[in-house]
Every structure is written in structure tokens, then in C-alpha cells.
Design a protein around this motif. Structure first.
Motif, PDB file in Angstrom:
ATOM      1  N   ALA A 112       0.869  -1.180   0.000  1.00  0.00           N
ATOM      2  CA  ALA A 112       0.000   0.000   0.000  1.00  0.00           C
ATOM      3  C   ALA A 112       0.902   1.225   0.000  1.00  0.00           C
ATOM      4  O   ALA A 112       1.675   1.426   0.941  1.00  0.00           O
ATOM      5  N   THR A 113       0.839   2.003  -1.066  1.00  0.00           N
ATOM      6  CA  THR A 113       1.593   3.255  -1.131  1.00  0.00           C
ATOM      7  C   THR A 113       0.687   4.393  -0.703  1.00  0.00           C
ATOM      8  O   THR A 113      -0.411   4.557  -1.228  1.00  0.00           O
ATOM      9  N   ILE A 114       1.150   5.160   0.264  1.00  0.00           N
ATOM     10  CA  ILE A 114       0.349   6.225   0.863  1.00  0.00           C
ATOM     11  C   ILE A 114       0.884   7.571   0.376  1.00  0.00           C
ATOM     12  O   ILE A 114       2.049   7.904   0.604  1.00  0.00           O
ATOM     13  N   TYR A 115       0.038   8.333  -0.306  1.00  0.00           N
ATOM     14  CA  TYR A 115       0.374   9.694  -0.721  1.00  0.00           C
ATOM     15  C   TYR A 115      -0.441  10.660   0.141  1.00  0.00           C
ATOM     16  O   TYR A 115      -1.660  10.524   0.260  1.00  0.00           O
ATOM     17  N   ARG A 116       0.240  11.636   0.722  1.00  0.00           N
ATOM     18  CA  ARG A 116      -0.464  12.573   1.599  1.00  0.00           C
ATOM     19  C   ARG A 116       0.094  13.982   1.391  1.00  0.00           C
ATOM     20  O   ARG A 116       1.238  14.162   0.967  1.00  0.00           O
ATOM     21  N   GLU A 117      -0.733  14.959   1.694  1.00  0.00           N
ATOM     22  CA  GLU A 117      -0.285  16.343   1.624  1.00  0.00           C
ATOM     23  C   GLU A 117       0.698  16.630   2.754  1.00  0.00           C
ATOM     24  O   GLU A 117       0.438  16.316   3.914  1.00  0.00           O
ATOM     25  N   ASP A 118       1.809  17.254   2.397  1.00  0.00           N
ATOM     26  CA  ASP A 118       2.812  17.617   3.390  1.00  0.00           C
ATOM     27  C   ASP A 118       2.616  19.082   3.795  1.00  0.00           C
ATOM     28  O   ASP A 118       1.708  19.762   3.313  1.00  0.00           O
ATOM     29  N   ALA A 119       3.485  19.566   4.650  1.00  0.00           N
ATOM     30  CA  ALA A 119       3.410  20.958   5.096  1.00  0.00           C
ATOM     31  C   ALA A 119       3.646  21.907   3.918  1.00  0.00           C
ATOM     32  O   ALA A 119       4.361  21.572   2.969  1.00  0.00           O
ATOM     33  N   PRO A 120       3.065  23.118   3.956  1.00  0.00           N
ATOM     34  CA  PRO A 120       3.227  24.072   2.842  1.00  0.00           C
ATOM     35  C   PRO A 120       4.689  24.464   2.642  1.00  0.00           C
ATOM     36  O   PRO A 120       5.457  24.576   3.600  1.00  0.00           O
ATOM     37  N   ARG A 121       5.039  24.682   1.377  1.00  0.00           N
ATOM     38  CA  ARG A 121       6.379  25.146   1.024  1.00  0.00           C
ATOM     39  C   ARG A 121       6.271  26.294   0.033  1.00  0.00           C
ATOM     40  O   ARG A 121       5.319  26.378  -0.732  1.00  0.00           O
ATOM     41  N   SER A 122       7.277  27.139   0.051  1.00  0.00           N
ATOM     42  CA  SER A 122       7.318  28.282  -0.856  1.00  0.00           C
ATOM     43  C   SER A 122       8.440  28.080  -1.868  1.00  0.00           C
ATOM     44  O   SER A 122       9.559  27.692  -1.502  1.00  0.00           O
ATOM     45  N   GLU A 123       8.130  28.322  -3.146  1.00  0.00           N
ATOM     46  CA  GLU A 123       9.120  28.192  -4.203  1.00  0.00           C
ATOM     47  C   GLU A 123       8.989  29.348  -5.182  1.00  0.00           C
ATOM     48  O   GLU A 123       7.915  29.970  -5.302  1.00  0.00           O
ATOM     49  N   LEU A 124      10.078  29.635  -5.891  1.00  0.00           N
ATOM     50  CA  LEU A 124      10.073  30.676  -6.917  1.00  0.00           C
ATOM     51  C   LEU A 124       9.812  30.051  -8.282  1.00  0.00           C
ATOM     52  O   LEU A 124      10.255  28.951  -8.572  1.00  0.00           O
ATOM     53  N   ARG A 125       9.097  30.806  -9.131  1.00  0.00           N
ATOM     54  CA  ARG A 125       8.877  30.359 -10.498  1.00  0.00           C
ATOM     55  C   ARG A 125       8.729  31.585 -11.390  1.00  0.00           C
ATOM     56  O   ARG A 125       8.441  32.692 -10.929  1.00  0.00           O
ATOM     57  N   PHE A 126       8.931  31.362 -12.697  1.00  0.00           N
ATOM     58  CA  PHE A 126       8.728  32.432 -13.656  1.00  0.00           C
ATOM     59  C   PHE A 126       7.244  32.584 -13.944  1.00  0.00           C
ATOM     60  O   PHE A 126       6.549  31.611 -14.224  1.00  0.00           O
ATOM     61  N   ALA A 127       6.758  33.817 -13.921  1.00  0.00           N
ATOM     62  CA  ALA A 127       5.392  34.126 -14.299  1.00  0.00           C
ATOM     63  C   ALA A 127       5.397  34.796 -15.672  1.00  0.00           C
ATOM     64  O   ALA A 127       6.414  34.787 -16.378  1.00  0.00           O
ATOM     65  N   GLU A 128       4.276  35.379 -16.041  1.00  0.00           N
ATOM     66  CA  GLU A 128       4.211  36.052 -17.334  1.00  0.00           C
ATOM     67  C   GLU A 128       5.122  37.270 -17.334  1.00  0.00           C
ATOM     68  O   GLU A 128       5.437  37.846 -16.299  1.00  0.00           O
ATOM     69  N   ALA A 129       5.520  37.657 -18.552  1.00  0.00           N
ATOM     70  CA  ALA A 129       6.400  38.826 -18.747  1.00  0.00           C
ATOM     71  C   ALA A 129       7.722  38.662 -18.007  1.00  0.00           C
ATOM     72  O   ALA A 129       8.327  39.651 -17.568  1.00  0.00           O
ATOM     73  N   ASP A 130       8.176  37.415 -17.917  1.00  0.00           N
ATOM     74  CA  ASP A 130       9.468  37.104 -17.305  1.00  0.00           C
ATOM     75  C   ASP A 130       9.599  37.631 -15.879  1.00  0.00           C
ATOM     76  O   ASP A 130      10.683  37.993 -15.425  1.00  0.00           O
ATOM     77  N   ARG A 131       8.499  37.677 -15.177  1.00  0.00           N
ATOM     78  CA  ARG A 131       8.555  38.047 -13.769  1.00  0.00           C
ATOM     79  C   ARG A 131       8.774  36.792 -12.922  1.00  0.00           C
ATOM     80  O   ARG A 131       8.356  35.700 -13.277  1.00  0.00           O
ATOM     81  N   VAL A 132       9.441  36.975 -11.799  1.00  0.00           N
ATOM     82  CA  VAL A 132       9.640  35.890 -10.845  1.00  0.00           C
ATOM     83  C   VAL A 132       8.703  36.105  -9.676  1.00  0.00           C
ATOM     84  O   VAL A 132       8.650  37.204  -9.098  1.00  0.00           O
ATOM     85  N   GLU A 133       7.948  35.069  -9.342  1.00  0.00           N
ATOM     86  CA  GLU A 133       7.010  35.183  -8.243  1.00  0.00           C
ATOM     87  C   GLU A 133       7.147  33.989  -7.308  1.00  0.00           C
ATOM     88  O   GLU A 133       7.674  32.942  -7.683  1.00  0.00           O
TER      89      GLU A 133
END
Length: 405
Positions: free
Chosen positions: A195-216
């Protein structure tokens, strides 16, 4: 180590790569001849992926990286444990020698089975580590073990309650599949259920590129994995999860409550303690013809020594192989500080090189370095099921485990 597409393409059989890409980008492979030089083939495949739709190229890259994570003997063993539930697939799988070829082939026939193999590899890696606990379920009904829908639902409900916390989310998914224990056990392959158990972990913050080459910055809840592996024949239950011994025990109790009989009893399985004292002098590592082993050599010893001030001093002796003049580890230690002095020291760690005979159709012997650290830590969980079984048998025979109580 970061994934390298160039290294993956260089090490993977060209036919396996083309067979996989045929399903994703059938028209793009026209004109590509096999048996090209590695560099030329790499350039051709890289060009195909560059021109492919972004979603397809991303999926191919992700698949290659996932296959690379299983590209060793332990990964091949995990894949085989899933494939072996279908004899026809197993015969075809065993014809493939390269583990990357095995992974691409498995992705081609069933993505679900490949994901099950990833889950099996996770459980194997965690086995006997800090995030593992073993149990035995005694008193189960002699009738064949069956998973009912009600039992699955009860287990998932209890597991969700266990892993839910103030920081964690409430979402939880449990996926079940059959796998086998590899050959090596005295009665051959045996089916078990995972039985493989998948569960939500604690929240994490990450950076990614948004529109117009902005980083959010985005906040998301990653998925954490846990696993339960049950061997119905022996009643052995392995639980793999983060959270400590209390969480592991609660998951085991949830499994027993939901799927075992009311009269069943859950008993913790303790790790065997090592007894490495016999390695202070040259040991007689007895090997039998039925072991499938060519040789076994001690290549590294770690001693813990109390000095005159009552401080613990660690001394290590190692040799990668026999030196050119034929001196092995023990001869070098005898010449350096003598046997009588060494026998007063405590052996706290050792590494033993076990050389397995080549399998039929192969010319190369398989060498496995077995690492032992007192009181009860080994690297056997990183080995295939077959090698793990044989190594355990050898350690028992060589007197490197404490006697069972």
C-alpha cells in the motif's frame, strides 16, 4: 546528483530509446539510423526534443530522469518485483540486461506498473532505516489473505487521521498493488501486497517564472510518500514513513485493525544486533558451493579504542584490494600494530566485499560491498532482494550477528 540528459542518452541502448520515443513522437524518428556514434545519436535525439511540443518534451525529459533513478541493481530488482506478477512480461523483462532499457520498456507497456516500481524502490530503500519499522501479525486466519473494499476504505480513513496535522493538509490517497519477493528465499518468489500512501505535506514556498518574465513566489503542498508492505505467508509487515516510531506504530495498528482478524496480535520486530568482535583477527569466511559466491574479503575495519585519558579514539584500517605484493588487510594490520594489541580494541564497523558468481549468459561477476556498523546498522537495504538474502545467510554463518534470544 543532477540528472544529465547527455549521460543518459550515452549510457542507454539506442534501440530502447527509439522504442520509447516511437510511442511519443512516432513521425520524428524517421531517418534516424541506429548504431550511430554516441555523439551523433545524442545530437539527433536532442534536436527531436527541441522541436517537439513543450508538453511532450517535458514528459520525455521527466520519464528519462525517472528511469535514471532506477538505473542500478536495486532499481532493476524493484521493477522486477512488480513485473514478476505476470509471467509473460517477466520472460520479456529478463531478456533486457541494462536497467535503463528495463525502465523504458516498462514505461512502454504500463506507466502504472512503472509507478508501482518507483513505490517498491522507495520501500526497499527505506527498509531497516530510520523511517522503517517491522512487525509480525500473529494469529491470522489460515484462509488466503484478501483485500476487501471495506478494509481498504477503513485503512485509508485511519491513515488520513494519523498524518493530518496542524500544518499538513487532509488529502490522502492509498494505492494498492501486488509485488513479489525476489528469488533467494528458500521457497522462491512469494507474492506480497504493498500500500503506497500519498499525503499532503506541510506548505512550502518556491520561486517560479510568471508572465512577462517576472519571478514570483508560490506556496504549495508537496506530496509526501509512505508505504506498507505485507507478506501474508509469514505475517511480516514493513512500515516505511517519516514521523518517528509512534507514527510507524500507529500505521501498523491501523493496518492490523482494518485488514487482520480480531484475534490477531501485532508484535514489533527488532533489528538483529551485530557482533563484530570476531573480525579483530583474520576470520574464516566459510563459503558453500550453493551460495553462488566466489569470494568474500574484509576490506575495511573501524576500531573504537579507549586511550589513557578515558577518551574514545577511532582507528580505521582499509584496503581497496590486495596490494601488489599480496598483502591483504590483516597482514598490513599485523605489520602496523600487531595482533595482541588489536584484540583489545572494539570493532565498531566493517566492510566486506562479496563477489557473486556470474549469472548464466553473463561473464562479469557481481561485487557487493556489505557495510556493517555496530550495533545494528547495515546497507543491506540498498541491495537486491536476492543479494540481501544471501548476505544475511552469510553474516549468520560467519557469527557476525548476536545469538537470537
Amino acid at each position: 546528483m543532477a540528472f544529465s540528459l547527455a549521460a543518459f542518452l550515452r549510457r542507454t541502448p539506442q534501440r530502447s530509446i527509439c522504442a520509447y520515443l516511437e510511442a511519443c513522437l512516432p513521425d520524428a524518428l524517421e531517418g534516424i539510423a541506429l548504431d550511430r556514434s554516441s555523439a551523433e545519436f545524442h545530437r539527433s535525439i536532442s534536436a527531436i526534443l527541441k522541436d517537439a511540443p513543450q508538453d511532450v518534451a517535458t514528459r520525455v525529459y521527466s520519464d528519462f530522469e525517472a528511469v535514471q533513478q532506477l538505473a542500478d541493481e536495486a532499481g532493476r530488482s524493484a521493477m522486477r518485483s512488480v513485473v514478476a506478477t505476470s509471467p509473460d512480461f517477466l520472460n520479456e523483462f529478463d531478456l533486457l540486461e541494462d536497467p535503463r532499457a528495463c525502465g523504458l520498456w516498462l514505461l512502454g507497456i504500463s506507466r502504472e506498473r512503472f509507478e508501482n516500481a518507483q513505490s517498491a524502490a522507495y520501500a526497499n530503500r527505506t527498509y531497516q532505516g530510520r523511517s522503517w519499522a517491522g512487525y509480525r501479525i500473529d494469529g491470522m486466519n489460515a484462509a488466503p489473505f484478501q483485500l476487501t473494499e471495506d478494509a481498504r476504505a477503513r485503512f485509508e480513513q485511519e491513515v488520513r487521521a494519523i498524518f493530518q496535522s496542524d500544518a499538513g493538509g487532509g488529502r490522502c490517497l492509498v494505492e494498492w498493488f501486488d509485488r513479489v519477493l525476489e528469488p533467494g528465499a528458500s521457497d522462491g518468489m512469494r507474492r506480497c501486497v504493498q500500500a503506497t500512501i500519498y499525503r499532503e505535506d506541510a506548505p512550502r514556498s518556491e520561486l517560479r517564472f510568471a508572465e512577462a518574465d517576472r519571478v514570483e513566489s508560490i506556496i504549495h503542498r508537496p506530496v509526501a510518500e509512505a508505504a506498507v508492505v505485507f507478506d501474508p505467508k509469514d505475517g511480516v509487515l514493513d512500515v516505511c514513513a517519516r514521523g518517528g516510531k509512534k507514527v510507524l506504530a500507529r500505521v501498523a495498528e491501523a493496518f492490523c485493525d482494518a485488514l487482520a482478524d480480531a484475534e490477531s496480535q501485532l508484535t514489533a520486530v527488532e533489528l538483529r544486533r551485530l557482533d563484530l568482535a570476531g573480525l579483530a583477527r583474520r576470520p574464516e569466511l566459510q563459503i558453500r558451493s550453493t551460495d553462488g559466491v566466489e569470494a568474500a574479503d574484509v576490506e575495511h575495519l573501524r576500531f573504537s579504542v579507549l586511550n589513557g585519558d578515558g577518551l574514545m579514539v577511532v582507528a580505521e584500517s582499509r584496503v581497496a584490494s590486495r596490494s601488489r605484493d599480496g598483502r591483504d588487510l590483516y597482514r598490513q594490520m599485523d605489520e602496523s600494530f600487531g595482533l595482541d594489541r588489536r584484540l583489545g580494541w572494539q570493532v565498531s564497523g566493517a566492510k566486506i566485499r562479496v563477489t557473486f558468481r556470474p549469472k548464466p549468459g553473463s561473464k562479469r561477476p557481481k561485487r557487493v560491498l556489505v557495510e556493517l556498523n555496530a550495533p545494528n546498522r547495515t546497507n543491506l537495504r540498498d541491495q537486491t532482494e536476492e543479494h540481501r538474502f544471501i548476505a544475511n545467510e552469510l553474516l549468520e554463518r560467519w557469527g557476525l550477528y548476536e545469538a537470537r534470544r
